[in-house]
Design a protein around this motif. Structure first.
Motif, PDB file in Angstrom:
ATOM      1  N   PHE A 201       0.852  -1.249   0.043  1.00  0.00           N
ATOM      2  CA  PHE A 201      -0.071   0.111  -0.048  1.00  0.00           C
ATOM      3  C   PHE A 201       0.521   1.188  -0.013  1.00  0.00           C
ATOM      4  O   PHE A 201       2.013   1.461   0.799  1.00  0.00           O
ATOM      5  N   ASP A 202       0.530   2.040  -0.915  1.00  0.00           N
ATOM      6  CA  ASP A 202       1.281   3.440  -1.031  1.00  0.00           C
ATOM      7  C   ASP A 202       0.170   4.383  -1.380  1.00  0.00           C
ATOM      8  O   ASP A 202      -0.578   4.751  -2.177  1.00  0.00           O
ATOM      9  N   ALA A 203      -0.175   5.086   0.049  1.00  0.00           N
ATOM     10  CA  ALA A 203      -1.176   6.285  -0.007  1.00  0.00           C
ATOM     11  C   ALA A 203      -1.020   7.353  -0.962  1.00  0.00           C
ATOM     12  O   ALA A 203      -1.960   7.657  -1.589  1.00  0.00           O
ATOM     13  N   ALA A 204       0.317   7.488  -1.313  1.00  0.00           N
ATOM     14  CA  ALA A 204       0.434   8.661  -2.223  1.00  0.00           C
ATOM     15  C   ALA A 204       0.042   8.355  -3.630  1.00  0.00           C
ATOM     16  O   ALA A 204       0.109   9.156  -4.546  1.00  0.00           O
ATOM     17  N   SER A 205       0.014   7.017  -4.004  1.00  0.00           N
ATOM     18  CA  SER A 205      -0.283   6.483  -5.446  1.00  0.00           C
ATOM     19  C   SER A 205      -1.906   6.730  -5.588  1.00  0.00           C
ATOM     20  O   SER A 205      -2.072   6.934  -6.832  1.00  0.00           O
TER      21      SER A 205
END
Length: 279
Positions: A201-205
């Protein structure tokens, strides 16, 4: 970031002065209502239903209604409540982190040490990390007593307000009580589908596409000259503070007081010796 509150985090006799900041921010494009004919701002007025006059905020009190009866609470009434003057974040207990249900999490705040010596802050942070505990605390913010979880995020202590137990609804759905049979093949295919979507998981994406398109539309109208200037006002932040006492002395005194309380309870539990009767 702007400080929204100042106070002291307390556990036992340990006092940790802190500054409080909002940990999140809303990036939704703000919109308000206007008259479609001339673009005039639509505003709501506080009108009294008895006299029909527009009432300034300074002349407005609060009221509670129950069974057709109204109880008026003045500003002095509310100011007299002890919780409204509190500037302390009191630790109630330290609990295993997994016992705090994420469903109860609400607003998040960052705590910054407000002292020339952040040792007490660092000590509490490291203790929570090593014990894998979350501190359950009580504090008052904007005239409301709140329950919160104090946890660690990197090098920062995070205060996460919690919903009260009666604010969380029970998921009582009859359809979930049905006995649903799932075959091994269905489970295998479902797990394969999950695996095909797996990733870190990468919230910035992730971005809010609607807000991005709305911003593009607004910018296009500005370029066409379809805009006019308005003034914005901002409220000043609250101020406050806390005192610092010697850390080691406070820790020793807190431990001794806790031991004394426990030993006192043990003495009360011991059976009393029977008196011998004279012959």
């Amino acid at each position: 970031m702007r400080t929204i509150w100042k106070g002291a985090l307390t556990f036992g006799l340990v006092n940790v002065p802190v500054k409080v900041y909002s940990a999140t921010e809303d990036h939704d494009v703000p919109l308000h209502q206007v008259h479609d004919a001339d673009g005039g701002r639509i505003r709501y007025q506080r009108t009294c239903e008895v006299c029909g006059q527009v009432i300034p905020y300074s002349e407005i009190d609060r009221a509670y209604v129950e069974d057709g009866t109204t109880v008026v609470l003045t500003k002095d009434d509310l100011a007299a409540l002890p919780a409204e003057r509190s500037r302390e974040i009191d630790v109630v207990e330290f609990v295993p982190t997994e016992q705090v249900d994420p469903l109860t999490y609400d607003k998040a705040y960052y705590l910054e040490p407000d002292s020339s010596s952040p040792k007490a802050y660092a000590l509490l942070r490291k203790t929570l990390e090593q014990t894998d505990r979350t501190a359950i605390v009580r504090f008052t913010l904007r005239q409301k007593t709140r329950l919160a979880a104090l946890r660690v995020r990197g090098k920062v202590l995070v205060l996460q307000t919690l919903l009260w137990a009666d604010e969380v609804r029970e998921a009582a759905f009859p359809s979930l009580d049905e006995d649903v049979k799932i075959s091994d093949k269905e489970l295998e295919l479902s797990a394969s589908l999950v695996d095909s979507f797996s990733g870190d998981f990468d919230a910035a994406s992730f971005v809010d596409e609607y807000q991005a398109e709305l911003r593009t539309l607004i910018d296009a109208k500005i370029e066409k000259g379809e805009a006019f200037e308005v003034e914005e006002t901002f409220a000043a932040p609250e101020e406050g503070g806390g005192e610092v006492i010697d850390l080691m002395e406070a820790l020793r005194a807190s431990v001794e007081r806790s031991r004394a309380a426990r030993s006192g309870g043990d003495e009360e539990k011991k059976p009393k010796a029977k008196k011998k009767r004279a012959g």
